[in-house]
Scaffold this active site. Structure first.
Site, mmCIF file in Angstrom:
data_model
loop_
_atom_site.group_PDB
_atom_site.id
_atom_site.type_symbol
_atom_site.label_atom_id
_atom_site.label_comp_id
_atom_site.label_asym_id
_atom_site.label_seq_id
_atom_site.Cartn_x
_atom_site.Cartn_y
_atom_site.Cartn_z
ATOM 1 N N HIS A 245 0.846 -1.186 0.000
ATOM 2 C CA HIS A 245 0.000 0.000 0.000
ATOM 3 C C HIS A 245 0.880 1.234 0.000
ATOM 4 O O HIS A 245 1.961 1.214 0.594
ATOM 5 C CB HIS A 245 -0.903 0.014 1.248
ATOM 6 N N GLU A 301 -7.767 -5.536 -0.319
ATOM 7 C CA GLU A 301 -8.284 -6.307 -1.437
ATOM 8 C C GLU A 301 -8.205 -7.818 -1.231
ATOM 9 O O GLU A 301 -8.946 -8.570 -1.861
ATOM 10 C CB GLU A 301 -7.538 -5.936 -2.730
HETATM 11 N N1 ACO Z 1 4.094 -7.265 -4.715
HETATM 12 C C1 ACO Z 1 5.399 -7.222 -5.040
HETATM 13 N N2 ACO Z 1 6.161 -6.121 -4.871
HETATM 14 C C2 ACO Z 1 5.560 -5.037 -4.340
HETATM 15 C C3 ACO Z 1 4.211 -5.034 -3.972
HETATM 16 C C4 ACO Z 1 3.458 -6.213 -4.183
HETATM 17 N N3 ACO Z 1 2.165 -6.281 -3.879
HETATM 18 N N4 ACO Z 1 3.891 -3.809 -3.496
HETATM 19 C C5 ACO Z 1 4.992 -3.080 -3.566
HETATM 20 N N5 ACO Z 1 6.008 -3.823 -4.088
HETATM 21 C C6 ACO Z 1 7.378 -3.390 -4.338
HETATM 22 C C7 ACO Z 1 7.408 -2.298 -5.403
HETATM 23 O O1 ACO Z 1 7.477 -2.865 -6.716
HETATM 24 C C8 ACO Z 1 8.650 -1.543 -5.044
HETATM 25 O O2 ACO Z 1 9.748 -2.244 -5.556
HETATM 26 P P1 ACO Z 1 10.932 -1.493 -6.338
HETATM 27 O O3 ACO Z 1 11.462 -0.506 -5.353
HETATM 28 O O4 ACO Z 1 11.857 -2.610 -6.679
HETATM 29 O O5 ACO Z 1 10.271 -0.840 -7.507
HETATM 30 C C9 ACO Z 1 8.684 -1.674 -3.528
HETATM 31 O O6 ACO Z 1 7.883 -2.779 -3.172
HETATM 32 C C10 ACO Z 1 8.139 -0.462 -2.806
HETATM 33 O O7 ACO Z 1 6.904 -0.162 -3.378
HETATM 34 P P2 ACO Z 1 5.954 0.916 -2.739
HETATM 35 O O8 ACO Z 1 6.538 2.284 -2.909
HETATM 36 O O9 ACO Z 1 5.594 0.487 -1.389
HETATM 37 O O10 ACO Z 1 4.700 0.722 -3.674
HETATM 38 P P3 ACO Z 1 3.732 1.803 -4.255
HETATM 39 O O11 ACO Z 1 3.332 2.799 -3.216
HETATM 40 O O12 ACO Z 1 4.261 2.341 -5.516
HETATM 41 O O13 ACO Z 1 2.516 0.877 -4.653
HETATM 42 C C11 ACO Z 1 0.641 -0.453 -4.567
HETATM 43 C C12 ACO Z 1 1.424 0.635 -3.845
HETATM 44 C C13 ACO Z 1 0.334 0.060 -5.980
HETATM 45 C C14 ACO Z 1 -0.676 -0.674 -3.867
HETATM 46 C C15 ACO Z 1 1.492 -1.748 -4.606
HETATM 47 O O14 ACO Z 1 1.748 -2.186 -3.310
HETATM 48 C C16 ACO Z 1 0.868 -2.826 -5.455
HETATM 49 O O15 ACO Z 1 0.980 -2.814 -6.674
HETATM 50 N N6 ACO Z 1 0.133 -3.806 -4.804
HETATM 51 C C17 ACO Z 1 -0.525 -4.835 -5.542
HETATM 52 C C18 ACO Z 1 -1.838 -4.324 -6.123
HETATM 53 C C19 ACO Z 1 -2.883 -4.131 -5.034
HETATM 54 O O16 ACO Z 1 -3.060 -4.977 -4.157
HETATM 55 N N7 ACO Z 1 -3.600 -2.983 -5.143
HETATM 56 C C20 ACO Z 1 -4.638 -2.618 -4.194
HETATM 57 C C21 ACO Z 1 -4.157 -1.558 -3.248
HETATM 58 S S1 ACO Z 1 -5.368 -1.135 -2.046
HETATM 59 C C22 ACO Z 1 -6.433 -0.122 -2.860
HETATM 60 O O17 ACO Z 1 -6.073 0.672 -3.695
HETATM 61 C C23 ACO Z 1 -7.837 -0.198 -2.549
#
Ligand code: ACO
Length: 371
Positions: A245, A301
């Site tokens: 998140h 989710e």
């Molecule tokens: N799976 C694998 N890797 C992840 C995930 C995940 N679920 N979430 C974050 N990461 C990774 C990112 O790719 C990033 O890696 P990098 O530095 O190598 O690029 C690292 O962790 C840090 O990422 P964040 O800055 O914490 O992620 P960001 O804020 O950009 O994204 C998001 C948040 C889009 C929700 C992300 O966690 C994600 O894509 N989750 C999966 C999709 C999901 O479940 N969405 C629903 C969110 S809740 C809602 O909106 C209602």
């Protein structure tokens, strides 16, 4: 510049606060756990809408007015069904909300809320070849939604759906709410703000994740395959749906509210829940190893997917149902934003070519600001 607007405060609000460090969600001063236990859909609508400029809604007045709005919007359903025959459910809902007539903010809020549930149920029934069921304005909103979806409104299903819709009704400056506020900041209408909100919600990084959560569970198949599946998919640069998140640095509090709702409702398939729990445990440990200190954990989710599957909702309708709850927040935020009277108009940092001639690189920020 802040990529993805991380850490940027874009509005002052009295609607909700997301505390990512502590894992708290507060809506108008009430924690989400308490809201889910004490507020029905109409009470949540009154809570969210009340401080908006039109004032004084109560759960009883919302119940009456929303019932009447369901009856009004239902007249458009046959035409909307015909128009949306080849569309994905969420796109059909975007169309239906865009077709709500613009009037004044209070009526628009009621009608877009009504339209989402009435049209969602009609589309869900079409998916299984069943005829759509017209709304009954005398019923509470979620009871009627359940009846329009499934032909009957069993109390445990209504409760599970209501807990879900209340839990996701608002959540700070998420992408779809921000979209709705930007639209409303131009003094545009609530219908347009809600239509834009749906467009932002449907993406897999926001509200489009719960369907893919089930796809992931199906693909993993059994507990023995979990770690290998995750290593393979993470190795390919994919994300695990239902985890991580932007704001939370720990578990999303809504995940536990929905997990409790699932266990109260009673899983229809114990093997499914056992597999999901094993996937959750492995995902948390795997993400902690790959991103130490980032606090990637279960988001709303993951248990949304399991709860809605248990209730009997087709997975293609998970994001539409999310919209049917989040509409309360979008409409409240749109009205709050409009009342500020302030246009949202940020800057961009221009990094493209400059025209040949006397312009020096130091002029680039001025060009961006003028754009
Ligand atoms: N799976 C694998 N890797 C992840 C995930 C995940 N679920 N979430 C974050 N990461 C990774 C990112 O790719 C990033 O890696 P990098 O530095 O190598 O690029 C690292 O962790 C840090 O990422 P964040 O800055 O914490 O992620 P960001 O804020 O950009 O994204 C998001 C948040 C889009 C929700 C992300 O966690 C994600 O894509 N989750 C999966 C999709 C999901 O479940 N969405 C629903 C969110 S809740 C809602 O909106 C209602």
């Amino acid at each position: 510049m802040s990529k993805g607007l991380d850490g940027v405060v874009a509005a002052e609000t009295t609607i909700s606060r997301v505390d990512g460090e502590n894992g708290w969600l507060i809506v108008r001063g009430i924690e989400v756990e308490e809201l889910a236990a004490t507020h029905g859909f109409e009470a949540m609508a009154a809570l969210l809408w009340n401080a908006a400029e039109s004032g004084a809604a109560t759960a009883a007045s919302v119940n009456r007015d929303l019932g009447a709005a369901r009856a009004r919007v239902a007249e458009r359903v046959p035409a909307l069904l015909a128009l949306s025959e080849t569309m994905e459910p969420i796109d059909a809902l975007r169309l239906a909300v865009a077709a709500v007539p613009c009037s004044e903010a209070n009526r628009e809020s009621l009608e877009v809320t009504a339209m989402l549930s009435v049209m969602l149920a009609a589309l869900h029934r079409r998916e299984s070849g069943a005829a759509w069921i017209a709304p009954d304005p005398s019923l509470p909103h979620v009871t009627d939604l359940c009846r329009m979806l499934f032909g009957a409104a069993e109390a445990d299903r209504v409760r599970a759906l209501e807990t879900y819709l209340v839990t996701v009704a608002d959540h700070g400056m998420n992408a779809s709410t921000f979209t709705a506020r930007v639209i409303a900041s131009t003094q545009s209408d609530v219908v347009s703000a809600a239509t834009g909100g749906i467009g932002a919600l449907k993406g897999p990084l926001h509200g489009g994740a719960p369907g893919p959560v089930l796809d992931m569970l199906d693909d993993i198949g059994d507990e023995a395959g979990i770690q290998a599946w995750m290593d393979r998919h993470l190795g390919d640069g994919e994300r695990l749906m239902g985890f991580g998140h932007r704001i939370y640095r720990r578990r999303d509090p809504r995940a536990d509210v929905l997990k409790a709702a699932l266990s109260r409702f009673g899983a229809r398939d114990d093997n499914r829940v056992a597999l999901a729990e094993a996937v959750e445990t492995t995902a948390r440990a795997t993400l902690a190893r790959r991103y130490p200190g980032r606090g990637l954990d279960t988001n709303v989710e993951f248990y949304t997917a399991l709860l809605l599957e248990a209730v009997g909702v087709d997975r293609r309708f998970f994001t539409p149902l999310f919209a049917a709850g989040r509409i309360l927040g979008w409409t409240a935020h749109a009205r709050e934003q409009r009342a500020t009277g302030r246009l949202m108009r940020p800057l961009s940092s221009y990094v493209g070519p400059l025209p040949a001639g006397p312009l020096a690189l130091s002029d680039a920020p001025a060009l961006a600001a003028a754009g």
